[in-house]
Enzyme design. Structure first.
Site, PDB file in Angstrom:
ATOM      1  N   SER A   1       5.303  -4.818  -2.073  1.00  0.00           N
ATOM      2  CA  SER A   1       5.433  -3.381  -2.274  1.00  0.00           C
ATOM      3  C   SER A   1       6.148  -2.751  -1.081  1.00  0.00           C
ATOM      4  O   SER A   1       7.256  -3.147  -0.745  1.00  0.00           O
ATOM      5  CB  SER A   1       4.047  -2.775  -2.521  1.00  0.00           C
ATOM      6  OG  SER A   1       4.113  -1.388  -2.744  1.00  0.00           O
TER       7      SER A   1
ATOM      8  N   GLY B   1       0.803  -1.213   0.000  1.00  0.00           N
ATOM      9  CA  GLY B   1       0.000   0.000   0.000  1.00  0.00           C
ATOM     10  C   GLY B   1       0.833   1.257   0.000  1.00  0.00           C
ATOM     11  O   GLY B   1       0.356   2.329   0.394  1.00  0.00           O
TER      12      GLY B   1
ATOM     13  N   GLY C   1       0.296  -7.057  -7.874  1.00  0.00           N
ATOM     14  CA  GLY C   1      -0.972  -7.591  -7.388  1.00  0.00           C
ATOM     15  C   GLY C   1      -1.428  -8.879  -8.030  1.00  0.00           C
ATOM     16  O   GLY C   1      -2.558  -9.320  -7.800  1.00  0.00           O
TER      17      GLY C   1
ATOM     18  N   ASP D   1       6.320  -4.408 -13.890  1.00  0.00           N
ATOM     19  CA  ASP D   1       6.372  -3.423 -12.799  1.00  0.00           C
ATOM     20  C   ASP D   1       7.422  -2.378 -13.153  1.00  0.00           C
ATOM     21  O   ASP D   1       8.577  -2.705 -13.425  1.00  0.00           O
ATOM     22  CB  ASP D   1       6.735  -4.125 -11.492  1.00  0.00           C
ATOM     23  CG  ASP D   1       6.803  -3.187 -10.303  1.00  0.00           C
ATOM     24  OD1 ASP D   1       6.515  -1.983 -10.458  1.00  0.00           O
ATOM     25  OD2 ASP D   1       7.144  -3.652  -9.199  1.00  0.00           O
TER      26      ASP D   1
END
Length: 345
Positions: free
Chosen positions: A190, A114, A319, A288
């Site tokens: 992340s 996040g 994800g 990515d």
């Protein structure tokens, strides 16, 4: 410009499974609503939009969970465990006996992603992912809440992660095997992968044993613009503008992306040669935009004399592991399972 966005969306939808595309696009839309140009964040709206789920002491698909507050931080940890085959034990939370006195049961401390700003240990997407880790990898998972930016900047997330690891390492009911110890691993995606690295350094310097680190497209960066950043900017859910916003929200005021929190092996990075750093599994998604920083991290670990395995998934986006609708998901689960059980063979 609109035409370019349409092309990017079309290409993304062609590669990404539809359910995953809808899920991540939904998050991207809400994230764009939450970030403000002045660097502040709409936390109240974030909490409204972030679907959370309660723990369940009655097993679902062979996994049960319960919440415990770490008194040192007053933050919630959610514990996931495989359910007993004996239904009479369902609903009973055992905090006295070890997990096993014979078999080794890996304990994975999980740091959610996040970008240091979104989500929590009880967010629905991470609750589901942690359950799948338990059932697929035959492990116990402790999912950690940590203070989020921009309200709580560097080093708050690392301090909370370190407190959680110390807490887990001293729980008798998380011990297993004939040695009677906690077989502790860390995992994060992340920003959670970034946290796992920094906490692993702290653990190595403090003689707290961490057996392995699992980093899922970890959030690293630097002032330099890498080739992958320029090539993939805005093409698969993420833009450089978004990434820069999150770094400004997390790093100390006035700092740039060469801060050691961001640029691990950069000009101000910490030298980790000679410390007892754990083995690492680094998962890099070929779609990515910060993959070049992740690959540089893998090389940095090697040059520092540490064991690292790279899992490069060429057609994966961020994800991809949220839904079991792609081959990459199952490859990842097998790799994690092998990684956390290799020391017990």
């Amino acid at each position: 410009m609109a035409g370019g966005n349409e092309i990017n969306t079309s290409e993304c939808k062609r590669i990404v499974p539809l359910n995953t595309w809808i899920l991540i696009s939904h998050f991207k839309l809400s994230y764009n609503l939450l970030r403000r140009p002045d660097g502040t964040f709409n936390r109240e709206l974030n909490e409204f939009l972030d679907r959370k789920v309660p723990a369940n002491t009655t097993p679902v698909d062979g996994v049960f969970s319960f919440d415990i507050v770490d008194k040192s931080t007053n933050l919630l940890n959610r514990v996931y465990r495989p359910a007993s085959v004996n239904e009479a034990d369902w609903g009973v939370i055992e905090l006295e006996k070890p997990l096993s006195t014979e078999e080794v049961v890996p304990v994975i401390v999980f740091f959610h992603g996040g970008s240091f700003t979104h989500s929590s240990a009880n967010s629905a997407i991470y609750d589901t992912f942690c359950r799948r880790l338990v059932s697929n990898c035959k492990a116990v998972v402790v999912s950690v809440n940590y203070r989020r930016s921009p309200e709580h900047r560097y080093p708050c997330a690392y301090e909370d992660g370190w407190s959680a690891v110390k807490w887990v390492s001293t729980r008798p009911w998380l011990q297993s095997g004939k040695e009677g110890k906690v077989h502790l691993y860390m995992c994060g995606d992340s920003s959670g992968g970034n946290i796992a690295h920094h906490v692993a350094v702290r653990a190595a310097e403090s003689d707290v044993e961490v057996l392995g680190n699992i980093l899922l497209h970890p959030m690293f960066g630097g002032q330099q613009r890498m080739e992958s950043e320029k090539r993939l900017d805005g093409k698969y859910f993420v833009t450089l503008r978004d990434r820069d916003w999150y770094w400004r929200a997390y790093l100390p005021l006035g700092e740039d992306r060469d801060h050691p929190a961001c640029n691990i092996f950069g000009p101000r990075g910490k030298n980790i040669e000679g410390i007892d750093f754990p083995k690492s599994l680094v998962v890099v998604c070929g779609l990515d935009l910060v993959q070049d920083w992740q690959l540089a991290y893998v090389e940095g670990l090697k040059k520092s004399g540490h064991q690292v395995k790279l899992l490069y998934l060429e057609k994966a986006t961020i994800g991809f592991y949220f839904l079991p609708n792609n081959d990459h998901f199952y490859t990842l689960m097998e790799e994690i399972k092998d990684f956390v059980h290799s020391d017990s063979h």
